[in-house]
Design a protein around this motif. Structure first.
Motif, mmCIF file in Angstrom:
data_model
loop_
_atom_site.group_PDB
_atom_site.id
_atom_site.type_symbol
_atom_site.label_atom_id
_atom_site.label_comp_id
_atom_site.label_asym_id
_atom_site.label_seq_id
_atom_site.Cartn_x
_atom_site.Cartn_y
_atom_site.Cartn_z
ATOM 1 N N ALA A 1 93.295 37.687 50.427
ATOM 2 C CA ALA A 1 93.360 37.783 51.891
ATOM 3 C C ALA A 1 94.726 38.286 52.339
ATOM 4 N N LYS A 2 95.772 37.747 51.729
ATOM 5 C CA LYS A 2 97.130 38.154 52.087
ATOM 6 C C LYS A 2 97.384 39.615 51.739
ATOM 7 N N ASN A 3 97.001 40.026 50.531
ATOM 8 C CA ASN A 3 97.321 41.371 50.066
ATOM 9 C C ASN A 3 96.474 42.450 50.723
ATOM 10 N N VAL A 4 95.250 42.137 51.083
ATOM 11 C CA VAL A 4 94.372 43.140 51.689
ATOM 12 C C VAL A 4 94.604 43.257 53.196
ATOM 13 N N PHE A 5 94.770 42.124 53.882
ATOM 14 C CA PHE A 5 94.786 42.139 55.344
ATOM 15 C C PHE A 5 96.168 41.924 55.964
ATOM 16 N N LEU A 6 97.080 41.302 55.228
ATOM 17 C CA LEU A 6 98.327 40.851 55.840
ATOM 18 C C LEU A 6 99.553 41.436 55.151
ATOM 19 N N TRP A 7 100.656 40.723 55.246
ATOM 20 C CA TRP A 7 101.930 41.173 54.722
ATOM 21 C C TRP A 7 102.542 40.049 53.896
ATOM 22 N N GLN A 8 103.571 40.395 53.108
ATOM 23 C CA GLN A 8 104.268 39.400 52.307
ATOM 24 C C GLN A 8 105.230 38.615 53.195
ATOM 25 N N GLY A 9 105.702 37.483 52.672
ATOM 26 C CA GLY A 9 106.649 36.684 53.439
ATOM 27 C C GLY A 9 106.129 35.288 53.683
ATOM 28 N N ARG A 10 106.995 34.432 54.178
ATOM 29 C CA ARG A 10 106.638 33.037 54.411
ATOM 30 C C ARG A 10 106.807 32.694 55.882
ATOM 31 N N SER A 11 105.712 32.388 56.541
ATOM 32 C CA SER A 11 105.756 31.895 57.917
ATOM 33 C C SER A 11 104.451 31.161 58.179
ATOM 34 N N TRP A 12 104.493 30.212 59.097
ATOM 35 C CA TRP A 12 103.291 29.458 59.425
ATOM 36 C C TRP A 12 102.252 30.355 60.088
ATOM 37 N N PHE A 13 102.719 31.338 60.847
ATOM 38 C CA PHE A 13 101.786 32.253 61.510
ATOM 39 C C PHE A 13 100.998 33.056 60.482
ATOM 40 N N ARG A 14 101.708 33.651 59.497
ATOM 41 C CA ARG A 14 101.024 34.428 58.474
ATOM 42 C C ARG A 14 100.106 33.548 57.642
ATOM 43 N N ARG B 1 92.892 41.307 77.632
ATOM 44 C CA ARG B 1 91.632 40.780 77.106
ATOM 45 C C ARG B 1 90.852 41.868 76.380
ATOM 46 N N LYS B 2 90.883 43.079 76.921
ATOM 47 C CA LYS B 2 90.197 44.205 76.289
ATOM 48 C C LYS B 2 90.827 44.549 74.942
ATOM 49 N N ILE B 3 92.159 44.535 74.891
ATOM 50 C CA ILE B 3 92.869 44.822 73.639
ATOM 51 C C ILE B 3 92.532 43.783 72.582
ATOM 52 N N ILE B 4 92.537 42.517 72.993
ATOM 53 C CA ILE B 4 92.207 41.433 72.057
ATOM 54 C C ILE B 4 90.785 41.593 71.538
ATOM 55 N N PHE B 5 89.875 41.938 72.440
ATOM 56 C CA PHE B 5 88.469 42.128 72.070
ATOM 57 C C PHE B 5 88.333 43.270 71.061
ATOM 58 N N ILE B 6 89.048 44.363 71.298
ATOM 59 C CA ILE B 6 89.004 45.517 70.386
ATOM 60 C C ILE B 6 89.574 45.147 69.011
ATOM 61 N N LEU B 7 90.666 44.385 69.017
ATOM 62 C CA LEU B 7 91.275 43.966 67.752
ATOM 63 C C LEU B 7 90.335 43.069 66.956
ATOM 64 N N ILE B 8 89.645 42.175 67.651
ATOM 65 C CA ILE B 8 88.691 41.283 66.981
ATOM 66 C C ILE B 8 87.553 42.095 66.366
ATOM 67 N N LEU B 9 87.016 43.048 67.133
ATOM 68 C CA LEU B 9 85.931 43.891 66.616
ATOM 69 C C LEU B 9 86.401 44.725 65.422
ATOM 70 N N ALA B 10 87.625 45.248 65.509
ATOM 71 C CA ALA B 10 88.179 46.055 64.410
ATOM 72 C C ALA B 10 88.333 45.208 63.147
ATOM 73 N N TRP C 1 83.410 46.098 56.050
ATOM 74 C CA TRP C 1 83.647 47.312 55.262
ATOM 75 C C TRP C 1 84.233 46.953 53.897
ATOM 76 N N GLY C 2 85.123 45.951 53.881
ATOM 77 C CA GLY C 2 85.786 45.544 52.651
ATOM 78 C C GLY C 2 84.865 44.918 51.619
ATOM 79 N N LYS C 3 83.698 44.502 52.041
ATOM 80 C CA LYS C 3 82.736 43.958 51.079
ATOM 81 C C LYS C 3 82.219 45.041 50.140
ATOM 82 N N PHE C 4 82.257 46.286 50.615
ATOM 83 C CA PHE C 4 81.681 47.386 49.844
ATOM 84 C C PHE C 4 82.728 48.374 49.320
ATOM 85 N N PHE C 5 83.915 48.359 49.918
ATOM 86 C CA PHE C 5 84.933 49.337 49.542
ATOM 87 C C PHE C 5 86.301 48.677 49.413
ATOM 88 N N ASN C 6 87.120 49.225 48.502
ATOM 89 C CA ASN C 6 88.500 48.775 48.386
ATOM 90 C C ASN C 6 89.308 49.308 49.570
#
Length: 214
Positions: free
Chosen positions: A105-118, A6-15, A22-27
């Motif tokens: 959204a895909k190029n900044v935060f995620l990865w290439q590829g095709r899956s329902w999860f991504r 739960r702590k790890i999930i919470f940290i990931l959400i905050l990150a 941060w991305g609103k102001f910087f590339n």
């Protein structure tokens, strides 16, 4: 154990929240796709520039080529998604129906590829950046982060790579050539265009006349 998870999930959400704000102001300092470019081609040609340093030709070209409803939709083009679904059901060439917002959204935060999860994560990020970033920031991040050649990322690097000039000095035709390669920038080359790429370039040139920037 449950508390640690739960702590790890919470940290990931905050990150994630911090990174989005941060991305609103910087590339982005680097993306997963850019790391892939380094691994595959041994280089990373990239030069971030501000929105105002990208002339209207390149903005109109990518909107004409990729997402003509960009300034009016909420991040999703439901007609394009429905058409892509019907085409894919019929066994036609797979198309994503993705908007510029979704691609960002895909190029900044995620990865290439095709899956329902991504795709699910992409939907969440798209919804959030539409709310927090706004259209101008989304378009700037898109034009700075997407792959535009083998190990070449962003319109400024692509302008130098293909035409030896800054993005703000691109002509209408040169901007259309860069936009024309976006379906497959690893394959297409505006300096050695196929017949398909020539037709696509001509079509984009015409469509650019219908694009109006705010």
């Amino acid at each position: 154990m449950f508390k640690k998870i739960r702590k790890i999930i919470f940290i990931l959400i905050l990150a994630n929240i911090a990174f989005i704000l941060w991305g609103k102001f910087f590339n982005p300092p680097i993306t997963i796709t850019q790391i892939s470019g380094i691994l595959n081609y041994g280089k990373l040609e990239r030069d971030y520039v501000d929105y105002d340093e990208m002339n209207s030709h390149v903005k109109k070209a990518v909107i004409a080529a990729e997402d003509q409803k960009f300034f009016t939709h909420n991040g999703f083009d439901y007609q394009a998604i429905e058409k892509a679904y019907r085409d894919n059901e019929k066994g036609k060439k797979i198309k994503g129906g993705s908007t510029i917002s979704q691609q960002t959204a895909k190029n900044v935060f995620l990865w290439q590829g095709r899956s329902w999860f991504r795709k699910g994560l992409e939907t969440v990020y798209t919804f959030i950046i539409e709310l927090i970033w706004g259209k101008e920031v989304i378009l700037e991040r898109y034009l700075n982060s997407i792959e535009m050649g083998q190990g070449v990322f962003g319109v400024e690097a692509a302008s130098h790579y293909y035409f030896g000039k800054n993005a703000k000095n691109l002509t209408k035709s040169e901007a259309a050539w860069i936009a024309a390669i976006l379906p497959n920038p690893k394959k297409y080359d505006p300096n050695n265009p196929s017949s398909y790429l020539r037709k696509r370039h001509t079509w984009i040139m015409r469509q650019m006349n219908n694009v109006r920037l705010p």
